[in-house]
Design a protein around this motif. Structure first.
Motif, PDB file in Angstrom:
ATOM      1  N   THR A  15       0.820  -1.208   0.000  1.00  0.00           N
ATOM      2  CA  THR A  15       0.000   0.000   0.000  1.00  0.00           C
ATOM      3  C   THR A  15       0.858   1.263   0.000  1.00  0.00           C
ATOM      4  O   THR A  15       0.502   2.265  -0.622  1.00  0.00           O
ATOM      5  CB  THR A  15      -0.912   0.014   1.235  1.00  0.00           C
ATOM      6  N   ALA A  16       1.990   1.228   0.693  1.00  0.00           N
ATOM      7  CA  ALA A  16       2.853   2.408   0.747  1.00  0.00           C
ATOM      8  C   ALA A  16       3.366   2.784  -0.639  1.00  0.00           C
ATOM      9  O   ALA A  16       3.592   3.960  -0.934  1.00  0.00           O
ATOM     10  CB  ALA A  16       4.025   2.152   1.690  1.00  0.00           C
ATOM     11  N   GLY A  17       3.532   1.802  -1.524  1.00  0.00           N
ATOM     12  CA  GLY A  17       3.980   2.092  -2.880  1.00  0.00           C
ATOM     13  C   GLY A  17       2.976   2.936  -3.637  1.00  0.00           C
ATOM     14  O   GLY A  17       3.343   3.823  -4.413  1.00  0.00           O
ATOM     15  N   ALA A  18       1.676   2.661  -3.422  1.00  0.00           N
ATOM     16  CA  ALA A  18       0.641   3.463  -4.084  1.00  0.00           C
ATOM     17  C   ALA A  18       0.671   4.900  -3.592  1.00  0.00           C
ATOM     18  O   ALA A  18       0.503   5.853  -4.377  1.00  0.00           O
ATOM     19  CB  ALA A  18      -0.728   2.840  -3.837  1.00  0.00           C
ATOM     20  N   VAL A  19       0.891   5.079  -2.283  1.00  0.00           N
ATOM     21  CA  VAL A  19       0.969   6.430  -1.724  1.00  0.00           C
ATOM     22  C   VAL A  19       2.222   7.147  -2.223  1.00  0.00           C
ATOM     23  O   VAL A  19       2.192   8.347  -2.543  1.00  0.00           O
ATOM     24  CB  VAL A  19       0.937   6.375  -0.189  1.00  0.00           C
ATOM     25  N   LEU A  20       3.333   6.421  -2.299  1.00  0.00           N
ATOM     26  CA  LEU A  20       4.582   7.042  -2.774  1.00  0.00           C
ATOM     27  C   LEU A  20       4.468   7.470  -4.238  1.00  0.00           C
ATOM     28  O   LEU A  20       5.081   8.455  -4.644  1.00  0.00           O
ATOM     29  CB  LEU A  20       5.751   6.062  -2.599  1.00  0.00           C
ATOM     30  N   ALA A  21       3.703   6.752  -5.018  1.00  0.00           N
ATOM     31  CA  ALA A  21       3.490   7.162  -6.410  1.00  0.00           C
ATOM     32  C   ALA A  21       2.803   8.525  -6.464  1.00  0.00           C
ATOM     33  O   ALA A  21       3.151   9.380  -7.289  1.00  0.00           O
ATOM     34  CB  ALA A  21       2.659   6.114  -7.146  1.00  0.00           C
ATOM     35  N   TYR A  22       1.834   8.742  -5.570  1.00  0.00           N
ATOM     36  CA  TYR A  22       1.194  10.057  -5.473  1.00  0.00           C
ATOM     37  C   TYR A  22       2.214  11.125  -5.088  1.00  0.00           C
ATOM     38  O   TYR A  22       2.207  12.240  -5.618  1.00  0.00           O
ATOM     39  CB  TYR A  22       0.072  10.022  -4.431  1.00  0.00           C
ATOM     40  N   ALA A  23       3.086  10.790  -4.138  1.00  0.00           N
ATOM     41  CA  ALA A  23       4.074  11.764  -3.653  1.00  0.00           C
ATOM     42  C   ALA A  23       5.045  12.178  -4.759  1.00  0.00           C
ATOM     43  O   ALA A  23       5.340  13.363  -4.936  1.00  0.00           O
ATOM     44  CB  ALA A  23       4.836  11.181  -2.469  1.00  0.00           C
ATOM     45  N   ILE A  24       5.539  11.194  -5.506  1.00  0.00           N
ATOM     46  CA  ILE A  24       6.528  11.502  -6.545  1.00  0.00           C
ATOM     47  C   ILE A  24       5.881  12.241  -7.713  1.00  0.00           C
ATOM     48  O   ILE A  24       6.478  13.131  -8.319  1.00  0.00           O
ATOM     49  CB  ILE A  24       7.211  10.212  -7.026  1.00  0.00           C
ATOM     50  N   LYS A  25       4.648  11.884  -8.021  1.00  0.00           N
ATOM     51  CA  LYS A  25       3.966  12.511  -9.145  1.00  0.00           C
ATOM     52  C   LYS A  25       3.498  13.924  -8.825  1.00  0.00           C
ATOM     53  O   LYS A  25       3.724  14.861  -9.610  1.00  0.00           O
ATOM     54  CB  LYS A  25       2.761  11.653  -9.546  1.00  0.00           C
ATOM     55  N   GLY A  26       2.846  14.117  -7.678  1.00  0.00           N
ATOM     56  CA  GLY A  26       2.196  15.403  -7.407  1.00  0.00           C
ATOM     57  C   GLY A  26       2.713  16.175  -6.231  1.00  0.00           C
ATOM     58  O   GLY A  26       2.196  17.262  -5.935  1.00  0.00           O
ATOM     59  N   GLY A  27       3.695  15.658  -5.502  1.00  0.00           N
ATOM     60  CA  GLY A  27       4.228  16.406  -4.369  1.00  0.00           C
ATOM     61  C   GLY A  27       3.538  16.049  -3.063  1.00  0.00           C
ATOM     62  O   GLY A  27       2.752  15.100  -2.965  1.00  0.00           O
ATOM     63  N   TRP A  28       3.827  16.835  -2.047  1.00  0.00           N
ATOM     64  CA  TRP A  28       3.381  16.475  -0.703  1.00  0.00           C
ATOM     65  C   TRP A  28       1.868  16.589  -0.534  1.00  0.00           C
ATOM     66  O   TRP A  28       1.276  15.872   0.271  1.00  0.00           O
ATOM     67  CB  TRP A  28       4.104  17.332   0.330  1.00  0.00           C
ATOM     68  N   ARG A  29       1.194  17.457  -1.271  1.00  0.00           N
ATOM     69  CA  ARG A  29      -0.257  17.582  -1.129  1.00  0.00           C
ATOM     70  C   ARG A  29      -0.963  16.325  -1.625  1.00  0.00           C
ATOM     71  O   ARG A  29      -1.910  15.844  -0.992  1.00  0.00           O
ATOM     72  CB  ARG A  29      -0.745  18.816  -1.888  1.00  0.00           C
ATOM     73  N   TRP A  30      -0.532  15.820  -2.762  1.00  0.00           N
ATOM     74  CA  TRP A  30      -1.100  14.575  -3.262  1.00  0.00           C
ATOM     75  C   TRP A  30      -0.812  13.433  -2.299  1.00  0.00           C
ATOM     76  O   TRP A  30      -1.654  12.563  -2.082  1.00  0.00           O
ATOM     77  CB  TRP A  30      -0.543  14.250  -4.650  1.00  0.00           C
ATOM     78  N   ALA A  31       0.393  13.430  -1.746  1.00  0.00           N
ATOM     79  CA  ALA A  31       0.755  12.383  -0.792  1.00  0.00           C
ATOM     80  C   ALA A  31      -0.117  12.437   0.452  1.00  0.00           C
ATOM     81  O   ALA A  31      -0.546  11.402   0.976  1.00  0.00           O
ATOM     82  CB  ALA A  31       2.225  12.521  -0.410  1.00  0.00           C
TER      83      ALA A  31
END
Length: 416
Positions: free
Chosen positions: A112-128
């Motif tokens: 599950t953390a991988g899915a969240v990290l994909a948000y972080a790398i793509k859109g920054g801390w707000r997406w994360a």
């Protein structure tokens, strides 16, 4: 067509995408391994088998989607996070309540953390933050209540993903700043190359056209005169440096806020801090086919306000030459840097000024000489003397004492 090197794309975040690709595969295998080791303890293992079949196919089939930022689309992110959330919510269906209460892992586990990290790398801390919040809610629903382990795991994923998202944003801003700096450096080198080429070719051709046109005479002489003026203008431009394109920007996301700031001009509190100006550079713009400039070999450094007023007085004197001496008149500018004073002489070969004409001009309200020349010199502590003999031209002698030339707090510019 000439080619020019330009920074097209840099990616300081690419290693993060490669790491995420490996992380997703490894954590998928880890989650399946946990299931294999404890499948006999599950109430409905077939639910877990179905989910892991989908998870394995999704993870391996979407490796290209986490290869870079362009491939990682919003649609992929939504589906990817949905797979993780569904796995968390299916855990109570597949596993026993007692194992869940005792802190047993969810079906996707740390995948599950991988899915969240994909948000972080793509859109920054707000997406994360958004993705980790949904994961936290799903974990609370799966547990049925708040617990220390649940809060600990949710906070760990949330803080880690937000930190990584923030680092990615900083890295992207640094990347843009570096790319802009490299482009500015490349543009500067290109301007320097053009300046060298202009000096080695165009200026020499213009000088040759001026000499040959003057020698031939007639219409060619006029062409030579124009070539001489363009040579002087171009030489002044090259000497002063090519003007770079404006890169002002208020968009901080471009790496830096760049603004065009006005330099202080004629301000009493800052003029005394300004560096001395070379009078020769200010007068060089007047040189041409009909104006000859003679100057010392060394810089003539004087205070900026004094230099500007002295150059303006010279410009006014040349305007008088063009206006009253005729189109064919020639003028000479002589700059003398004496130990006690700076002397600038403007002489022409025109018909001269009839006796009493200046007095009449002042009476008629024409104050060009009185204000534009004598007034300027008076304001900076200097003097202007005009000598004219009918039929022998006019000579304007401008003198500024060294003490006034060094004083950057003169009253320049108050009277025009």
């Amino acid at each position: 067509m000439a080619k020019r090197e330009r920074v097209m794309r840099m990616s300081v975040e690419q290693p993060l995408w490669r790491a995420l690709t490996g992380y997703r595969v490894l954590t998928m295998l880890y989650a399946i391994g946990l299931f294999v080791a404890a499948h006999e303890e599950l109430d409905h293992p077939w639910v877990a088998i179905a989910y892991f079949t989908v998870l394995a196919g999704w993870t391996l089939g979407t490796l290209r989607c986490v290869a870079n930022a362009a491939s990682c689309t919003k649609r992929f992110l939504v589906i990817d996070l949905s797979v993780a959330l569904v796995g968390i919510l299916l855990t109570p269906v597949a596993d026993s309540h007692q194992r869940i209460v005792d802190g047993g892992p969810t079906l996707p586990s740390i995948w599950t953390a991988g899915a969240v990290l994909a948000y972080a790398i793509k859109g920054g801390w707000r997406w994360a933050a958004f993705a980790s919040l949904l994961v936290g809610v799903a974990n609370v629903v799966e547990r049925g209540a708040f617990s220390r382990d649940t809060i600990h795991n949710v906070l760990l994923v949330c803080i880690a993903s937000i930190a990584i998202g923030y680092v990615v944003e900083v890295a992207r801003a640094s990347e843009r700043t570096l790319a802009r700096a490299l482009e500015i450096e490349a543009a500067t080198r290109e301007r320097e190359r053009l300046a060298r080429d202009i000096h080695d070719s165009v200026l020499q051709v213009l000088a040759m056209v001026q000499r040959r046109g003057t020698a031939i005479g007639g219409e060619a002489a006029e062409l030579g005169r124009l070539a001489g003026e363009q040579e002087v203008a171009l030489r002044t431009l090259v000497a002063g440096g090519m003007v770079p394109a404006s890169r002002a920007s208020e968009d901080a996301s471009q790496g830096a806020v760049v603004r065009a700031v006005e330099e202080p001009d004629d301000e009493t509190d800052t003029a005394d801090k300004a560096a001395p100006r070379d009078l020769r550079l200010l007068l060089a713009a007047h040189a041409g086919s009909k104006v000859t400039l003679s100057e010392p070999g060394a810089p003539v450094l004087i205070a900026p306000p004094v230099a500007r007023e002295l150059a303006a007085a010279v410009s006014a004197a040349l305007d008088n030459v063009r206006r009253h001496a005729g189109a064919g008149a020639h003028a000479w500018i002589l700059v003398e840097d004496e130990p006690g004073e700076v002397i600038v002489t403007v002489r022409d070969d025109g018909p001269g000024i009839p006796e009493g004409r200046l007095t009449e001009a002042e009476g008629e309200g024409r104050l060009g000489v009185a204000l534009s020349i004598r007034g300027r010199l008076r304001e900076i502590g200097g003097t202007a003397e005009l000598i004219s003999v009918p039929g022998q031209g006019t000579e304007v002698e401008l003198k500024v004492p060294r003490e006034a030339a060094r004083d950057a707090r003169g009253k320049a510019g108050k009277t025009r």
